[in-house]
Design a protein around this motif. Structure first.
Motif, PDB file in Angstrom:
ATOM      1  N   TYR A  89       0.920  -1.293  -0.054  1.00 25.26           N
ATOM      2  CA  TYR A  89       0.122   0.074  -0.052  1.00 25.26           C
ATOM      3  C   TYR A  89       0.929   1.274  -0.110  1.00 25.26           C
ATOM      4  N   TYR A 161      -7.143   3.037  -3.424  1.00 27.98           N
ATOM      5  CA  TYR A 161      -8.070   2.963  -2.269  1.00 27.98           C
ATOM      6  C   TYR A 161      -7.813   4.041  -1.151  1.00 27.98           C
ATOM      7  N   ALA A 231     -16.905   3.395  -1.619  1.00 29.21           N
ATOM      8  CA  ALA A 231     -16.703   2.297  -0.943  1.00 29.21           C
ATOM      9  C   ALA A 231     -17.273   2.088   0.423  1.00 29.21           C
ATOM     10  N   ILE A 259     -12.861   4.022  -3.820  1.00 30.39           N
ATOM     11  CA  ILE A 259     -12.069   2.915  -4.808  1.00 30.39           C
ATOM     12  C   ILE A 259     -12.182   2.904  -6.216  1.00 30.39           C
TER      13      ILE A 259
END
Length: 398
Positions: A89, A161, A231, A259
């Motif tokens: 991430y 995200y 999301a 997202i």
């Protein structure tokens, strides 16, 4: 009354009427709410502003022999590797470690100008990025180091995200102190030398659906030049913020988690940026289509910059709750100057108003062309979230 299914059918047949929020506001002033509601099927909103609570999920695919990555750097920018073996991430504000050599942390050279947002932009633009990783050697993952080059066509998943995007409203930053301050709104000049705001105002998505009734979890949106979805509620989601009679909040309120597939995005709408002596961030284009389900939708979309306000906050007081100089309208902010305690203060937006309009117009073009359809929310966004602060243990009364 209309349904999303009925609107989608009109979109498929090329019979739907799609307007931008600015068009709706202008036509309501001329024709009234009822006539516009009878004419329009979808209202397109948009923004292009810094959204630092953003990031990208990346799956590299396995090496031979396999590796369980525990530390990773993309062009020197650290990515979090506490997931599966080759899942990463990359946060938009992640930055290379630099030691500050100045006496004042706000004035030294210890702030990296290139960060995760720039890496995300470069990958979306098709550029190659050097990667270095350190692995935890195990029986099933014996490799302990990796150096390679990645690009969007050499990785598996690459999607944004974003835990917190689209603040429904935000603050106006000023500096009542005696020295220049470097903030997440950019440099603030001393003695009320300037003011900065970051929300595009009445053309922004959540000002046009203030009670979150027309959108929800699962709503399809324009995200970074591609298709995205709402999301979840965003972090620091605070729909219980005080509101004006028109239901718009007087300060930071609702937020959204978003997202979308970054491989479909366009670097024109996803731009790494740097705020001087504060750090890297990400400018992101987001557009939300609002289905006209009833007259109330148009009544809310008719809100103008003169009808919404934001608090003017003094950053010279380094506290969680800073003093304010009251509320100003977005109409005043967009005039380029406001008055604080009798002093005229110049104002500039951190958001790009021009690109915010372009987002809404691009989304409108997709809908008009029949290449974008609306989605039914699978669940409503919560409207009852409190905002909790955090204190060190020593400050708590137990």
């Amino acid at each position: 009354m209309a349904t999303i299914a009925e609107i989608n059918d009109k979109l498929r047949r090329g019979k739907a009427t799609v307007w931008t929020a600015e068009q709706v506001k202008a036509q309501v002033a001329e024709l009234g709410v009822a006539k516009v509601a009878a004419m329009v099927d979808v209202v397109c909103t948009g923004t292009f502003e810094p959204m630092e609570s953003s990031g990208a999920v990346i799956n590299l695919g396995q090496t031979d022999p396999p590796i369980k990555i525990r530390q990773c750097w993309l062009d020197g920018i650290p990515a979090y590797a506490g997931f599966g073996a080759v899942d990463l991430y990359l946060g938009a504000t992640a930055a290379a470690d630099i030691t500050n050599t100045g006496d004042n942390p706000n004035e030294g050279d210890g702030v990296a100008e290139r960060g995760g947002g720039h890496i995300i932009e470069d990958l979306i633009a098709g550029k190659s990025i050097p990667l270095r990783a350190v692995g935890q050697g195990t029986d099933c993952y014996p490799r302990t180091t990796l150096e390679t080059v990645i690009s969007t066509d050499r990785i598996n998943q690459f999607y944004l995200y974003n835990p917190r995007n689209l603040y429904q409203n935000f603050i106006v930053g000023v500096n009542g102190g005696d020295r220049l301050l470097y903030t997440y709104l950019g440099p603030l000049q001393p003695r009320l030398g300037n003011a900065v705001y970051s929300n595009p105002g009445a053309i922004g998505p959540l000002f046009n659906d203030p009670l979150l009734q027309a959108i929800g979890i699962g709503t399809k949106i324009f995200l970074g030049g591609g298709v995205g979805y709402i999301a979840w509620e965003g972090t620091q989601h605070f729909p219980l913020q005080k509101r004006l009679p028109n239901h718009t909040p007087i300060g930071p309120a609702a937020t959204l988690a978003l997202i979308g597939d970054a491989k479909q995005m366009d670097a024109h709408w996803v731009r790494g940026c740097y705020l001087k002596n504060y750090g890297p961030s990400l400018m992101l284009g987001v557009g939300v289509p609002i289905p006209v389900l009833n007259e109330q939708v148009i009544e809310q979309c008719a809100v103008k910059d003169e009808d919404i306000v934001a608090p003017v906050v003094d950053f010279s007081i380094p506290r969680r709750v800073r003093p304010t100089f009251g509320l100003v309208t977005y109409g005043q902010l967009k005039s380029g100057k406001i008055t604080i305690e009798g002093k005229t203060v110049r104002v500039a937006p951190l958001a790009s108003i021009a690109r915010s309009r372009e987002v809404a117009e691009t989304l409108k073009a997709w809908l008009d062309a029949g290449t974008f359809a609306l989605t039914e929310p699978v669940a409503p966004l919560p409207t009852d979230r409190m905002f909790l602060a955090q204190d060190p243990i020593g400050n708590l009364s137990i």
